[in-house]
Design a protein around this motif. Structure first.
Motif, short mmCIF file in Angstrom:
data_model
loop_
_atom_site.label_atom_id
_atom_site.label_comp_id
_atom_site.label_asym_id
_atom_site.label_seq_id
_atom_site.Cartn_x
_atom_site.Cartn_y
_atom_site.Cartn_z
N SER A 74 0.86 -1.19 0.00
CA SER A 74 0.00 0.00 0.00
C SER A 74 0.89 1.24 0.00
CB SER A 74 -0.91 -0.03 1.22
OG SER A 74 -1.58 1.19 1.38
N ASP A 75 0.29 2.42 -0.05
CA ASP A 75 1.05 3.66 -0.01
C ASP A 75 1.50 4.00 1.40
OD1 ASP A 75 -1.57 4.12 0.79
OD2 ASP A 75 -1.53 6.22 0.18
N CYS A 135 -2.10 -0.52 -5.38
CA CYS A 135 -2.32 0.84 -4.88
C CYS A 135 -1.72 1.83 -5.87
CB CYS A 135 -1.68 1.01 -3.50
SG CYS A 135 -1.83 2.67 -2.83
N PHE A 169 0.14 4.88 -6.09
CA PHE A 169 0.94 5.65 -5.14
C PHE A 169 0.82 7.15 -5.37
CE2 PHE A 169 2.94 1.47 -5.17
CZ PHE A 169 3.09 1.24 -3.82
N GLN A 170 0.32 7.56 -6.51
CA GLN A 170 0.15 8.99 -6.77
C GLN A 170 -1.12 9.54 -6.15
OE1 GLN A 170 0.40 9.20 -11.07
NE2 GLN A 170 2.63 9.40 -11.02
N GLY A 230 -3.18 7.35 -3.78
CA GLY A 230 -3.56 6.61 -2.59
C GLY A 230 -4.78 5.73 -2.79
N GLN A 244 6.35 3.16 -6.77
CA GLN A 244 6.59 4.55 -6.42
C GLN A 244 7.27 5.26 -7.59
OE1 GLN A 244 5.82 6.32 -3.79
NE2 GLN A 244 5.56 4.98 -2.02
N ASP A 288 5.86 10.50 1.53
CA ASP A 288 5.07 11.20 0.52
C ASP A 288 3.90 11.92 1.18
OD1 ASP A 288 3.91 12.15 -1.71
OD2 ASP A 288 3.14 10.24 -2.44
#
Length: 711
Positions: free
Chosen positions: A28-29, A71, A73-74, A76, A116, A527
């Motif tokens: 996950s993020d 996920c 990552f940009q 969530g 990421q 992040d």
């Protein structure tokens, strides 16, 4: 030496894994959280440290998930595909997948990859690849066919090379295997035919891979129990032609050929791989870690309840199905050494023998050198034989120094890699220092010569210091090589304050475009791009510290306009933040640092203060007063640097209009800190009184009740 630690299950509830096991485990993020997709209808979000699920989502009865959830990552958000073509996007607040965003695609999806630093990439079953944003803009767009008929995608993985995604997928047709490599910075798709080596006469059962800047190391575990390796260039020589690569034997007979539930392998680092399967000498499945550099078994753990033949690893955790439960096995892999591979402690030595120092001791280093008179007199015949056996290592270093004087950067890099693979000797520290000095000497003599890769390899040996090679950071400052400067700040314990400030000036002044093109480690940066604070959190310009909100001065509750924007968004990019974090971790003496801080331009001082204030606000958002990430700045470091910058530049900062709001906010949080510590002092006095009363009660052995008025 590698080690497997005690395993634990993430949940006491069996997962709905089908005969082929789970669809996947994806990160996950958020740190320590993973998405687990079973082979039926459900996606579960787990937190590993708590060993429990945080959320669960399922598709409707009659629908089936066909590729693992990932996920983005940009943003969530989470993404999953069910029934091959239907794409769903949701977040933690959503409960019912039937009511979240839906897009029906024109072709069947094989896998979605998300890492990421880039947007998610969608791989279709016919080999075409699309970015998620372009796909959502036109879900019914035509998807081309890349692979031939009857060709089936068997395995796929994504890497980040030169800050650009590289996706590799393996296909199979009639027993023949092909590798497709998609470079997204150049939009080039290369095809390779995987030919078996002379020793290989069996079918491939599992793949894994790792990548560096030049090659993708593709490893395969075959039905004969052996592991084979194929090197695929990341930049092909002939982009149009179907190229051929050959598999070569890497490890022999690591598992039995008699496989019931399949086998799996994963690359842990450049020297270690994890293998899941049944060993030759046992009848039950086990998880083992092999050292591919020394061809040795490092650790193993029996799995009596059986597995699905699937293995995932993230960070320092291995994930697998053990029986019907998702099991996590933490592991540790140390840097490979011959002693570690043979099962010996690296720092163990016989009584009476000399231990090799971890750092260079200039007063005693001659004791370990080949020309020491005292050691020469005390040597016996046996030690002379050992000395003779070590002569090739000494000659190798001398040969390398000659190579540095004359040869090309590429040849020096190859020879240096060979030298570093040789067993370390007691004078290894000083030898590395001599090599760095030789490289820097040629750098000054030939301005066009700058062996950057060699210098990075030498820094990563963890034996250098500023005093051993003072010219290294000087050259890096001249070249504005922020990556090498970051490594030096992270590893050198004795950097002068003047050099630390010179690095800080460069980190604050270098342009974002230059940083974007530089490979910088951002492990210490979390992040924050997607974080948003609600109205209650906006009031923290007055700083709510440890649950205390000062009420003495109501005038402080007037919020300046624009506060939300200043406190919710980082004032610097993640790469610049990583560089500044390296400065925050560096050692310094306040008396020597302050004069150099006065030379920093006012606008850069303001920017650094804004970043430090942003970090402080992020610390104050949780009870532990810490930042997420790997070795982030501590609260004490943040506070110390704020004080140092204000002490050195206060008269200048006061005159800058842009810094006015920042100074007001700093004043408010200092005032809040004073209030907090004042209240803590009162509580401390009260606790002392209670402690005294408790001691008196124990002495009298009498029962009594007393009412204490604390305030």
């Amino acid at each position: 030496m590698a080690a497997l630690e005690e395993e634990f299950t993430l949940s006491g509830v069996p997962l709905g894994a089908g005969p082929d096991g789970l669809l996947g485990v994806e990160p996950s993020d958020r740190t320590d959280q993973f998405l687990v997709t079973d082979s039926g209808r459900t996606v579960i979000l787990y937190k590993v440290s708590d060993q429990k699920p945080l959320g669960s989502w399922s598709v409707k009865q009659g629908q089936i998930i066909t590729c693992p959830a990932v996920c983005n990552f940009q943003t969530g958000e989470y993404i999953v595909v069910h029934d091959d073509r239907v794409l769903r996007i949701w977040n933690n607040e959503d409960v019912n997948l039937d009511k979240v965003f839906k897009a029906t695609l024109s072709a069947e999806v094989c896998r979605i990859h998300s890492v990421q630093g880039t947007e998610p990439l969608v791989l279709f079953k016919k080999g075409a690849i699309r970015g998620l944003e372009a796909l959502l803009a036109e879900p019914q767009q035509k998807i081309e066919t890349v692979i031939s008929d009857e060709e089936i995608i068997k395995w796929t993985k994504i890497f980040m090379v030169f800050r650009h995604p590289v996706l590799i997928f393996i296909t199979e047709k009639h027993g023949n295997y092909f590798a497709y490599v998609q470079m997204f910075n150049s939009r080039i798709l290369s095809k390779y035919t995987l030919l078996p080596g002379q020793e290989e006469k069996s079918a491939i059962q599992s793949f894994t891979a790792s990548a560096d800047r030049k090659f993708i190391s593709l490893m395969s575990l075959s039905s004969d129990g052996c592991i084979y390796e194929t090197l695929i260039p990341t930049h092909p020589s002939d982009r149009e032609k179907n190229q051929v690569v050959v598999r070569s034997l890497l490890l022999k007979a690591v598992v039995s050929g008699d496989v019931r539930n399949g086998v799996a392998l994963s690359v842990l680092d450049q020297d270690h791989i994890a293998v899941l399967g049944t060993p030759l000498s046992a009848s039950k499945e086990c998880l083992s870690i092999w050292n591919i550099k020394f061809q040795t078994l490092q650790a193993s753990k029996d799995l009596p309840q059986g597995t699905s033949g699937q293995l995932w690893y993230y960070g320092e955790n291995l994930f697998m199905l053990h029986g019907k439960f998702l099991t996590v096995i933490p592991y540790k892999c140390e840097v490979s050494s011959l002693a570690g591979a043979l099962g010996k402690l690296k720092h163990s030595y016989e009584p009476g023998s000399h231990a090799v120092p971890h750092f260079v001791n200039w007063e005693t280093s001659q004791e370990y050198g080949p020309g020491s008179q005292n050691s020469e007199q005390s040597r016996n015949l046996r030690t002379r034989k050992v000395e003779v056996s070590l002569q090739p290592a000494v000659s190798a270093s001398a040969q390398l120094l000659l190579t540095i004087k004359n040869d090309t950067e590429k040849h020096i890099e190859v020879e240096l890699r060979k030298f570093l693979a040789i067993k370390q000797t007691p004078e290894f520290h000083t030898t590395i220092g001599d090599i760095v000095t030789g490289l820097l000497g040629r750098c000054k003599a030939e301005p066009s010569f700058y062996p950057r890769n060699c210098l990075m390899q030498l820094i990563q040996t963890h034996v250098l210091s500023y005093s051993l090679c003072p010219g290294l950071m000087e050259v890096a400052l001249e070249k504005t090589d922020v990556q090498i400067l970051q490594l030096c700040l992270q590893q050198f314990p004795d950097i002068p304050e003047s050099v630390t400030c010179a690095c800080l000036k460069i980190f604050l002044s270098i342009g974002d475009d230059s940083l974007q093109e530089t490979d910088i480690s951002t492990e210490s940066v979390f992040d924050y791009s997607g974080t948003v604070r609600d109205e209650k959190m906006e009031e923290q310009t007055e700083i709510m510290e440890n649950g205390f909100n000062p009420e003495e001065d109501n005038s402080n509750k007037e919020k300046p306009q624009g506060t939300t924007e200043e406190t919710t968004l980082s004032p610097v990019t993640p790469k610049r933040a990583a560089l500044l974090n390296a400065v925050l971790h560096s050692a310094y003496s306040e008396a020597f640092l302050l004069p150099h801080l006065k030379d920093i331009p006012a606008q850069h001082v303001t920017l650094f203060l804004q970043y430090l204030y942003f970090l402080y606000l992020k610390c104050s958002e949780n009870a532990t007063m810490t930042l997420p990430g790997i070795q982030p700045p501590t609260l004490n470091q943040i506070m110390d640097w704020i004080c140092l910058l204000l002490d050195a530049n206060f008269t200048v900062v006061v005159m800058i209009p842009e810094a006015k709001r920042l100074l007001i906010n700093l004043y408010k949080f200092v005032k809040a800190q004073i209030s907090v510590y004042s209240e803590l002092n009162k509580i401390e006095v009260s606790f002392r009184e209670l402690q005294k009363l408790n001691q008196e009660k124990n002495n009298t052995e009498l029962y009594s009740i007393e009412v204490l008025e604390l305030f």
